[in-house]
Design a protein around this motif. Sequence first.
Motif, PDB file in Angstrom:
ATOM      1  N   VAL A 247      -2.676  -7.127   9.931  1.00  0.00           N
ATOM      2  CA  VAL A 247      -1.918  -6.384  10.929  1.00  0.00           C
ATOM      3  C   VAL A 247      -1.028  -5.353  10.242  1.00  0.00           C
ATOM      4  CG1 VAL A 247      -0.213  -6.560  12.790  1.00  0.00           C
ATOM      5  CG2 VAL A 247      -1.939  -8.348  12.509  1.00  0.00           C
ATOM      6  N   ASP A 248      -1.044  -4.135  10.750  1.00  0.00           N
ATOM      7  CA  ASP A 248      -0.139  -3.093  10.266  1.00  0.00           C
ATOM      8  C   ASP A 248       1.260  -3.384  10.812  1.00  0.00           C
ATOM      9  OD1 ASP A 248       1.257  -0.260  10.916  1.00  0.00           O
ATOM     10  OD2 ASP A 248      -0.005  -0.083   9.131  1.00  0.00           O
ATOM     11  N   GLU A 249       2.188  -3.675   9.904  1.00  0.00           N
ATOM     12  CA  GLU A 249       3.518  -4.086  10.346  1.00  0.00           C
ATOM     13  C   GLU A 249       4.250  -2.975  11.075  1.00  0.00           C
ATOM     14  OE1 GLU A 249       5.752  -5.792   7.190  1.00  0.00           O
ATOM     15  OE2 GLU A 249       4.295  -7.384   6.792  1.00  0.00           O
ATOM     16  N   ALA A 250       4.017  -1.744  10.681  1.00  0.00           N
ATOM     17  CA  ALA A 250       4.738  -0.630  11.302  1.00  0.00           C
ATOM     18  C   ALA A 250       4.341  -0.435  12.761  1.00  0.00           C
ATOM     19  CB  ALA A 250       4.503   0.648  10.503  1.00  0.00           C
ATOM     20  N   SER A 251       3.045  -0.482  13.035  1.00  0.00           N
ATOM     21  CA  SER A 251       2.563  -0.217  14.389  1.00  0.00           C
ATOM     22  C   SER A 251       2.259  -1.478  15.188  1.00  0.00           C
ATOM     23  CB  SER A 251       1.298   0.647  14.332  1.00  0.00           C
ATOM     24  OG  SER A 251       0.242  -0.079  13.690  1.00  0.00           O
ATOM     25  N   GLY A 252       2.115  -2.622  14.491  1.00  0.00           N
ATOM     26  CA  GLY A 252       1.768  -3.855  15.171  1.00  0.00           C
ATOM     27  C   GLY A 252       0.330  -3.918  15.635  1.00  0.00           C
ATOM     28  N   THR A 253      -0.526  -3.069  15.075  1.00  0.00           N
ATOM     29  CA  THR A 253      -1.941  -3.062  15.453  1.00  0.00           C
ATOM     30  C   THR A 253      -2.776  -3.756  14.386  1.00  0.00           C
ATOM     31  OG1 THR A 253      -2.280  -0.889  14.452  1.00  0.00           O
ATOM     32  CG2 THR A 253      -1.713  -0.952  16.789  1.00  0.00           C
ATOM     33  N   VAL A 254      -3.956  -4.201  14.791  1.00  0.00           N
ATOM     34  CA  VAL A 254      -4.864  -4.922  13.903  1.00  0.00           C
ATOM     35  C   VAL A 254      -5.660  -3.915  13.073  1.00  0.00           C
ATOM     36  CG1 VAL A 254      -6.830  -6.497  13.784  1.00  0.00           C
ATOM     37  CG2 VAL A 254      -5.027  -6.864  15.490  1.00  0.00           C
ATOM     38  N   ARG A 255      -5.483  -3.972  11.762  1.00  0.00           N
ATOM     39  CA  ARG A 255      -6.302  -3.130  10.882  1.00  0.00           C
ATOM     40  C   ARG A 255      -7.692  -3.719  10.727  1.00  0.00           C
ATOM     41  NH1 ARG A 255      -1.368  -1.785   7.226  1.00  0.00           N
ATOM     42  NH2 ARG A 255      -1.587  -3.948   6.550  1.00  0.00           N
ATOM     43  N   ASP A 256      -7.746  -5.029  10.539  1.00  0.00           N
ATOM     44  CA  ASP A 256      -9.047  -5.678  10.384  1.00  0.00           C
ATOM     45  C   ASP A 256      -8.920  -7.125  10.817  1.00  0.00           C
ATOM     46  OD1 ASP A 256     -11.728  -5.890   9.833  1.00  0.00           O
ATOM     47  OD2 ASP A 256     -11.467  -6.226   7.685  1.00  0.00           O
ATOM     48  N   CYS A 257     -10.053  -7.693  11.187  1.00  0.00           N
ATOM     49  CA  CYS A 257     -10.092  -9.084  11.622  1.00  0.00           C
ATOM     50  C   CYS A 257     -11.451  -9.664  11.269  1.00  0.00           C
ATOM     51  CB  CYS A 257      -9.856  -9.180  13.126  1.00  0.00           C
ATOM     52  SG  CYS A 257      -9.947 -10.864  13.778  1.00  0.00           S
ATOM     53  N   ARG A 258     -11.447 -10.889  10.812  1.00  0.00           N
ATOM     54  CA  ARG A 258     -12.692 -11.614  10.554  1.00  0.00           C
ATOM     55  C   ARG A 258     -12.584 -12.967  11.235  1.00  0.00           C
ATOM     56  NH1 ARG A 258     -14.306 -10.607   4.224  1.00  0.00           N
ATOM     57  NH2 ARG A 258     -13.721  -8.403   4.087  1.00  0.00           N
ATOM     58  N   ALA A 276     -14.717  -6.718  16.696  1.00  0.00           N
ATOM     59  CA  ALA A 276     -14.750  -5.311  17.095  1.00  0.00           C
ATOM     60  C   ALA A 276     -13.694  -5.020  18.160  1.00  0.00           C
ATOM     61  CB  ALA A 276     -16.140  -4.949  17.604  1.00  0.00           C
ATOM     62  N   ALA A 277     -13.492  -5.964  19.077  1.00  0.00           N
ATOM     63  CA  ALA A 277     -12.510  -5.760  20.137  1.00  0.00           C
ATOM     64  C   ALA A 277     -11.089  -5.711  19.600  1.00  0.00           C
ATOM     65  CB  ALA A 277     -12.635  -6.873  21.180  1.00  0.00           C
ATOM     66  N   LEU A 278     -10.835  -6.394  18.489  1.00  0.00           N
ATOM     67  CA  LEU A 278      -9.483  -6.469  17.958  1.00  0.00           C
ATOM     68  C   LEU A 278      -9.115  -5.315  17.039  1.00  0.00           C
ATOM     69  CD1 LEU A 278      -9.034 -10.281  17.242  1.00  0.00           C
ATOM     70  CD2 LEU A 278      -7.703  -8.872  18.811  1.00  0.00           C
ATOM     71  N   ARG A 279     -10.084  -4.722  16.362  1.00  0.00           N
ATOM     72  CA  ARG A 279      -9.752  -3.662  15.406  1.00  0.00           C
ATOM     73  C   ARG A 279      -9.111  -2.477  16.131  1.00  0.00           C
ATOM     74  NH1 ARG A 279     -15.096  -5.099  13.285  1.00  0.00           N
ATOM     75  NH2 ARG A 279     -14.757  -6.537  11.552  1.00  0.00           N
ATOM     76  N   GLY A 280      -7.911  -2.130  15.707  1.00  0.00           N
ATOM     77  CA  GLY A 280      -7.185  -1.032  16.318  1.00  0.00           C
ATOM     78  C   GLY A 280      -6.384  -1.416  17.543  1.00  0.00           C
ATOM     79  N   ALA A 281      -6.478  -2.665  17.966  1.00  0.00           N
ATOM     80  CA  ALA A 281      -5.756  -3.124  19.152  1.00  0.00           C
ATOM     81  C   ALA A 281      -4.405  -3.715  18.761  1.00  0.00           C
ATOM     82  CB  ALA A 281      -6.578  -4.173  19.897  1.00  0.00           C
ATOM     83  N   PRO A 282      -3.465  -3.771  19.689  1.00  0.00           N
ATOM     84  CA  PRO A 282      -2.192  -4.443  19.399  1.00  0.00           C
ATOM     85  C   PRO A 282      -2.417  -5.923  19.098  1.00  0.00           C
ATOM     86  CG  PRO A 282      -2.049  -3.121  21.404  1.00  0.00           C
ATOM     87  CD  PRO A 282      -3.499  -3.181  21.033  1.00  0.00           C
ATOM     88  N   ALA A 283      -1.645  -6.448  18.185  1.00  0.00           N
ATOM     89  CA  ALA A 283      -1.768  -7.861  17.815  1.00  0.00           C
ATOM     90  C   ALA A 283      -0.956  -8.707  18.777  1.00  0.00           C
ATOM     91  CB  ALA A 283      -1.323  -8.077  16.375  1.00  0.00           C
TER      92      ALA A 283
END
Length: 325
Positions: A247-258, A276-283
């Motif tokens: 998770v990108d701490e600054a934006s709170g979005t998911v950079r990658d997920c496995r 795929a649904a999580l990448r780029g989405a808010p965590a």
Amino acid sequence: MRLFEYSRAADAREALERFRPGTMYLGGGTNLVDLMRLGVARPDSLVDVTRLPYDTIDTDGGDGLRIGAAVRNSDLAAHPAVRDRYPMLARAVLSGASGQVRNMATTAGNLLQRTRCPYFQDVSRPCNKRRPASGCPAIPGDHENLAIFGHSEHCVATHPSDMAVALAALGAQVHVTGPAGDRVVPIPGLHRLPGAAPERDTVLVPGELITAVVLPPPPPGRSHYRKVRERASFAFALVSVAAVLDVDEASGTVRDCRLALGGVAHAPWRAERAEAALRGAPATEEEFIRAAEAELAEARPLPRNAYKVPLARNLIVRTLQELVR
């Protein structure tokens, strides 16, 4: 007792030379010996490969790790590099079986263990995995703990390994040697879905021997392995989740997920739709639910294992929530 020949190979070349139709390789024996006692496995000969020089854990060039096929599960879970850099794998290994079994079981044997479907283990009943074209009584019968993804009219068995689920999320590579030479098989990719040939658990061909499992450098982010089972220990997963979340701490979005699931298919199930649904989405919990439901929309539960769908959804969401706290 059914008679069989036993021999011990000193190296891979000797093991391959001794392999012939009716031969099986013997590692720790924690699964194979049980199946022989039940009459499920009936080899004409066993080639003991426990003395082959594949019992070490080493760095693999860069920041990865090379795990020998004969490394015992207890040694794998306790190794400092595994605990520090791949804690999800260590936790998955410790979730399997008992301490006594882990002291004997090997890395390769863990990956190649057979299903615990009750019909597969009961030689008095038909089973397409034991006797092709004999039928799958689990479909109309006892399937409460069996597959909701990737099954076929021929088989609804699940793969029992905890380790394999973590390796699927980590993108491990399995190194194999055989009559045609050496090759590398990815996870996912080693284990097959049943299709019309459920007797084949993996893509390995007769005589091939696993020599090592190679892990790439640890992925960024936090990881966790969580398993739901019927009792606290020595039980196979109803559903398990191996998750890595960056998770990108600054934006709170998911950079990658496995995400990989266990207890739901004939093979470790990589949840690519959820990823795929999580990448780029808010965590957030809402996005975690949306991603889990995107994956589970493809599930095909049978009448008595439909409980696995909400169980898997809740387990995915709870595990991901823990990784952002």
